[in-house]
Design a protein around this motif. Sequence first.
Motif, PDB file in Angstrom:
ATOM      1  N   GLN A  20     -18.048  16.440 -44.416  1.00  0.00           N
ATOM      2  CA  GLN A  20     -18.882  17.637 -44.456  1.00  0.00           C
ATOM      3  C   GLN A  20     -20.173  17.384 -45.227  1.00  0.00           C
ATOM      4  OE1 GLN A  20     -16.691  21.105 -45.751  1.00  0.00           O
ATOM      5  NE2 GLN A  20     -14.955  20.623 -44.440  1.00  0.00           N
ATOM      6  N   VAL A  21     -20.102  16.603 -46.296  1.00  0.00           N
ATOM      7  CA  VAL A  21     -21.323  16.255 -47.027  1.00  0.00           C
ATOM      8  C   VAL A  21     -22.229  15.397 -46.154  1.00  0.00           C
ATOM      9  CG1 VAL A  21     -22.271  15.008 -49.007  1.00  0.00           C
ATOM     10  CG2 VAL A  21     -20.255  16.460 -49.302  1.00  0.00           C
ATOM     11  N   LEU A  22     -21.634  14.412 -45.459  1.00  0.00           N
ATOM     12  CA  LEU A  22     -22.425  13.516 -44.617  1.00  0.00           C
ATOM     13  C   LEU A  22     -23.090  14.269 -43.460  1.00  0.00           C
ATOM     14  CD1 LEU A  22     -20.090  10.383 -44.442  1.00  0.00           C
ATOM     15  CD2 LEU A  22     -22.159  10.683 -45.819  1.00  0.00           C
ATOM     16  N   ALA A  23     -22.488  15.374 -43.064  1.00  0.00           N
ATOM     17  CA  ALA A  23     -23.064  16.165 -41.979  1.00  0.00           C
ATOM     18  C   ALA A  23     -24.232  17.027 -42.448  1.00  0.00           C
ATOM     19  CB  ALA A  23     -21.990  17.055 -41.355  1.00  0.00           C
ATOM     20  N   GLY A  24     -24.409  17.137 -43.769  1.00  0.00           N
ATOM     21  CA  GLY A  24     -25.483  17.961 -44.314  1.00  0.00           C
ATOM     22  C   GLY A  24     -26.662  17.122 -44.772  1.00  0.00           C
ATOM     23  N   PRO A  25     -27.693  17.777 -45.281  1.00  0.00           N
ATOM     24  CA  PRO A  25     -28.929  17.060 -45.624  1.00  0.00           C
ATOM     25  C   PRO A  25     -28.962  16.479 -47.038  1.00  0.00           C
ATOM     26  CG  PRO A  25     -29.279  19.411 -45.844  1.00  0.00           C
ATOM     27  CD  PRO A  25     -27.868  19.241 -45.356  1.00  0.00           C
ATOM     28  N   ILE A  26     -28.075  16.931 -47.938  1.00  0.00           N
ATOM     29  CA  ILE A  26     -28.178  16.550 -49.355  1.00  0.00           C
ATOM     30  C   ILE A  26     -26.987  15.696 -49.763  1.00  0.00           C
ATOM     31  CG2 ILE A  26     -28.317  17.381 -51.735  1.00  0.00           C
ATOM     32  CD1 ILE A  26     -30.793  17.969 -50.157  1.00  0.00           C
ATOM     33  N   LEU A  27     -27.251  14.421 -50.053  1.00  0.00           N
ATOM     34  CA  LEU A  27     -26.199  13.538 -50.548  1.00  0.00           C
ATOM     35  C   LEU A  27     -26.164  13.517 -52.069  1.00  0.00           C
ATOM     36  CD1 LEU A  27     -26.544  10.427 -48.193  1.00  0.00           C
ATOM     37  CD2 LEU A  27     -25.175  12.508 -47.881  1.00  0.00           C
ATOM     38  N   THR A  28     -27.289  13.748 -52.707  1.00  0.00           N
ATOM     39  CA  THR A  28     -27.349  13.728 -54.165  1.00  0.00           C
ATOM     40  C   THR A  28     -26.840  15.062 -54.721  1.00  0.00           C
ATOM     41  OG1 THR A  28     -28.781  13.266 -56.056  1.00  0.00           O
ATOM     42  CG2 THR A  28     -29.768  14.462 -54.211  1.00  0.00           C
ATOM     43  N   THR A  29     -27.147  15.364 -55.968  1.00  0.00           N
ATOM     44  CA  THR A  29     -26.637  16.582 -56.599  1.00  0.00           C
ATOM     45  C   THR A  29     -27.105  17.819 -55.840  1.00  0.00           C
ATOM     46  OG1 THR A  29     -26.806  15.454 -58.714  1.00  0.00           O
ATOM     47  CG2 THR A  29     -26.483  17.839 -58.769  1.00  0.00           C
ATOM     48  N   GLY A  30     -26.133  18.640 -55.415  1.00  0.00           N
ATOM     49  CA  GLY A  30     -26.453  19.845 -54.652  1.00  0.00           C
ATOM     50  C   GLY A  30     -25.333  20.854 -54.747  1.00  0.00           C
ATOM     51  N   GLU A  31     -25.167  21.649 -53.688  1.00  0.00           N
ATOM     52  CA  GLU A  31     -24.220  22.763 -53.738  1.00  0.00           C
ATOM     53  C   GLU A  31     -22.765  22.305 -53.904  1.00  0.00           C
ATOM     54  OE1 GLU A  31     -24.692  26.025 -54.010  1.00  0.00           O
ATOM     55  OE2 GLU A  31     -26.800  25.493 -54.252  1.00  0.00           O
ATOM     56  N   VAL A  32     -22.405  21.162 -53.344  1.00  0.00           N
ATOM     57  CA  VAL A  32     -21.024  20.682 -53.483  1.00  0.00           C
ATOM     58  C   VAL A  32     -20.734  20.359 -54.947  1.00  0.00           C
ATOM     59  CG1 VAL A  32     -19.345  18.939 -52.768  1.00  0.00           C
ATOM     60  CG2 VAL A  32     -21.026  19.806 -51.132  1.00  0.00           C
ATOM     61  N   ALA A  33     -21.674  19.697 -55.607  1.00  0.00           N
ATOM     62  CA  ALA A  33     -21.502  19.407 -57.031  1.00  0.00           C
ATOM     63  C   ALA A  33     -21.440  20.694 -57.848  1.00  0.00           C
ATOM     64  CB  ALA A  33     -22.642  18.516 -57.530  1.00  0.00           C
ATOM     65  N   VAL A  34     -22.258  21.661 -57.500  1.00  0.00           N
ATOM     66  CA  VAL A  34     -22.253  22.950 -58.204  1.00  0.00           C
ATOM     67  C   VAL A  34     -20.921  23.661 -58.001  1.00  0.00           C
ATOM     68  CG1 VAL A  34     -23.304  25.253 -58.269  1.00  0.00           C
ATOM     69  CG2 VAL A  34     -24.749  23.213 -58.146  1.00  0.00           C
ATOM     70  N   THR A  35     -20.386  23.603 -56.791  1.00  0.00           N
ATOM     71  CA  THR A  35     -19.086  24.218 -56.513  1.00  0.00           C
ATOM     72  C   THR A  35     -17.998  23.557 -57.347  1.00  0.00           C
ATOM     73  OG1 THR A  35     -19.726  24.797 -54.263  1.00  0.00           O
ATOM     74  CG2 THR A  35     -17.365  24.692 -54.727  1.00  0.00           C
ATOM     75  N   PHE A  36     -18.029  22.235 -57.412  1.00  0.00           N
ATOM     76  CA  PHE A  36     -17.048  21.549 -58.253  1.00  0.00           C
ATOM     77  C   PHE A  36     -17.189  21.975 -59.714  1.00  0.00           C
ATOM     78  CE2 PHE A  36     -16.161  18.194 -61.311  1.00  0.00           C
ATOM     79  CZ  PHE A  36     -14.781  18.127 -61.159  1.00  0.00           C
ATOM     80  N   GLU A  37     -18.407  22.047 -60.215  1.00  0.00           N
ATOM     81  CA  GLU A  37     -18.618  22.450 -61.614  1.00  0.00           C
ATOM     82  C   GLU A  37     -18.018  23.824 -61.879  1.00  0.00           C
ATOM     83  OE1 GLU A  37     -22.780  20.051 -62.605  1.00  0.00           O
ATOM     84  OE2 GLU A  37     -22.848  22.078 -61.751  1.00  0.00           O
ATOM     85  N   ARG A  38     -18.255  24.749 -60.977  1.00  0.00           N
ATOM     86  CA  ARG A  38     -17.738  26.102 -61.158  1.00  0.00           C
ATOM     87  C   ARG A  38     -16.210  26.113 -61.171  1.00  0.00           C
ATOM     88  NH1 ARG A  38     -20.305  28.111 -57.370  1.00  0.00           N
ATOM     89  NH2 ARG A  38     -18.704  28.098 -55.751  1.00  0.00           N
ATOM     90  N   ARG A  39     -15.594  25.395 -60.244  1.00  0.00           N
ATOM     91  CA  ARG A  39     -14.131  25.386 -60.168  1.00  0.00           C
ATOM     92  C   ARG A  39     -13.507  24.622 -61.336  1.00  0.00           C
ATOM     93  NH1 ARG A  39     -11.607  23.715 -54.694  1.00  0.00           N
ATOM     94  NH2 ARG A  39      -9.799  24.136 -56.028  1.00  0.00           N
ATOM     95  N   PHE A  40     -14.165  23.556 -61.775  1.00  0.00           N
ATOM     96  CA  PHE A  40     -13.650  22.792 -62.906  1.00  0.00           C
ATOM     97  C   PHE A  40     -13.716  23.624 -64.187  1.00  0.00           C
ATOM     98  CE2 PHE A  40     -14.009  19.310 -66.128  1.00  0.00           C
ATOM     99  CZ  PHE A  40     -12.784  18.701 -65.872  1.00  0.00           C
ATOM    100  N   ALA A  41     -14.820  24.330 -64.388  1.00  0.00           N
ATOM    101  CA  ALA A  41     -14.934  25.218 -65.550  1.00  0.00           C
ATOM    102  C   ALA A  41     -13.869  26.306 -65.498  1.00  0.00           C
ATOM    103  CB  ALA A  41     -16.329  25.835 -65.603  1.00  0.00           C
ATOM    104  N   ASP A  42     -13.636  26.873 -64.320  1.00  0.00           N
ATOM    105  CA  ASP A  42     -12.608  27.902 -64.174  1.00  0.00           C
ATOM    106  C   ASP A  42     -11.225  27.348 -64.518  1.00  0.00           C
ATOM    107  OD1 ASP A  42     -14.489  29.746 -63.388  1.00  0.00           O
ATOM    108  OD2 ASP A  42     -14.056  29.587 -61.242  1.00  0.00           O
ATOM    109  N   TYR A  43     -10.933  26.130 -64.063  1.00  0.00           N
ATOM    110  CA  TYR A  43      -9.626  25.536 -64.341  1.00  0.00           C
ATOM    111  C   TYR A  43      -9.387  25.426 -65.845  1.00  0.00           C
ATOM    112  CZ  TYR A  43      -5.740  22.259 -64.436  1.00  0.00           C
ATOM    113  OH  TYR A  43      -4.521  21.667 -64.699  1.00  0.00           O
ATOM    114  N   LEU A  44     -10.421  25.067 -66.585  1.00  0.00           N
ATOM    115  CA  LEU A  44     -10.281  24.864 -68.028  1.00  0.00           C
ATOM    116  C   LEU A  44     -10.541  26.129 -68.834  1.00  0.00           C
ATOM    117  CD1 LEU A  44     -11.988  21.397 -68.075  1.00  0.00           C
ATOM    118  CD2 LEU A  44      -9.690  21.836 -68.940  1.00  0.00           C
ATOM    119  N   GLY A  45     -10.965  27.195 -68.174  1.00  0.00           N
ATOM    120  CA  GLY A  45     -11.262  28.421 -68.899  1.00  0.00           C
ATOM    121  C   GLY A  45     -12.544  28.327 -69.705  1.00  0.00           C
TER     122      GLY A  45
END
Length: 373
Positions: A20-45
């Motif tokens: 899905q990342v390869l199908a999009g235009p941004i390989l570097t830091t973008g929405e996927v990285a932001v989504t991971f950050e949000r979910r990782f922060a949620d996991y740790l509270g």
Amino acid sequence: MDVPFYQHDLGEPELEAVRQVLAGPILTTGEVAVTFERRFADYLGSRHALAVSSCTGALHLSLLGLGVGAGDQVITTPMTFIATSTAILEAGARPIFVDVEPETGNLDASLIEAAITERTKAIIPVHLYGQMCDMRAIRRIADRHGLFVIEDAAHCIEGVRDGVRPGELADTACFSFYATKNLTCGEGGALVTNNESLYASMKLLRLHGMTKTAADRHKEGYQHWDMTALGWKYNMDNLHAALLLPQLNRLDAKLESRHRLARLYEERLSGLKDISWPQNIPGSRHARHLFPIWIDRGRRDRIIASLQRSGVGVVVNYRAIHLLTYFQQTFSHRAGDFPIAERIGDQTLSLPFYPTMPDEHVDWVVSALRSAL
């Protein structure tokens, strides 16, 4: 039989996330990285997370963001991977070691205050093997002396002690997603913090001190950016973040598998002479990153050689840092400075340990160990 030290369990969910990342235009830091950050922060509270290129980078960014630099001292442990100390050195400060608990190998909180000087700026406890240090005690000490606390939680995403999780009582907590970690993308890391201004500072420092990213320019169209601080190149790209996201869904289930495997090892190893392992703190949840044993009577290195001849993959986590050549030459450390860390460093041996490890492999490892002994 060959038993690897570690084997990942990445598969189709991770491949699909990367597709899905390869199908999009941004390989570097973008929405996927932001989504991971949000979910990782949620996991740790935690309020905020920053995905970075390594735990070393997370430690360094934390030190820079907190203003730790030339002339400062940072108290930490000699029983850890070298990156805990090299991050301090890269910030321009000096690591000041204190010894560890004989039962766990973790930083001994009761020894910290004796090491504090007018130059001490921070404490970096390391949650060794996946078991948390006494963060309540360390936070009290830090508050009494006006010190920052940065947790090296490279082994300990899932850990809990005294009702406290990594990042809850510290200024930041830093994590590793290295190839053998419980959550992995080959190379990568993250930090969490509840401090809004510190988060903003570290986010700027993470990418050269630039005010706009490539993803910003793609989304908004080109706008002139500025460089407002001297930063570093520590950002995580979308491809690495994509590998991590599906694993968050399995993290707790994999932890249960690790606990079951650890119990199996403990049952099989019970009764073997001259073998012990770190104690589990009552009322805590061990993240079970590694399964180390301690081998008495100076036989560790001979046991390693024997296990490897039997096809068993083994690792040493860790030799005491202060006795490595650089630290002896640079800081004049000598044998005897931190005797408990030195004893553990001479005795420790990590056995094969990963969630999908078959029970018969445990039996083979223990049989090979019994023969070696």
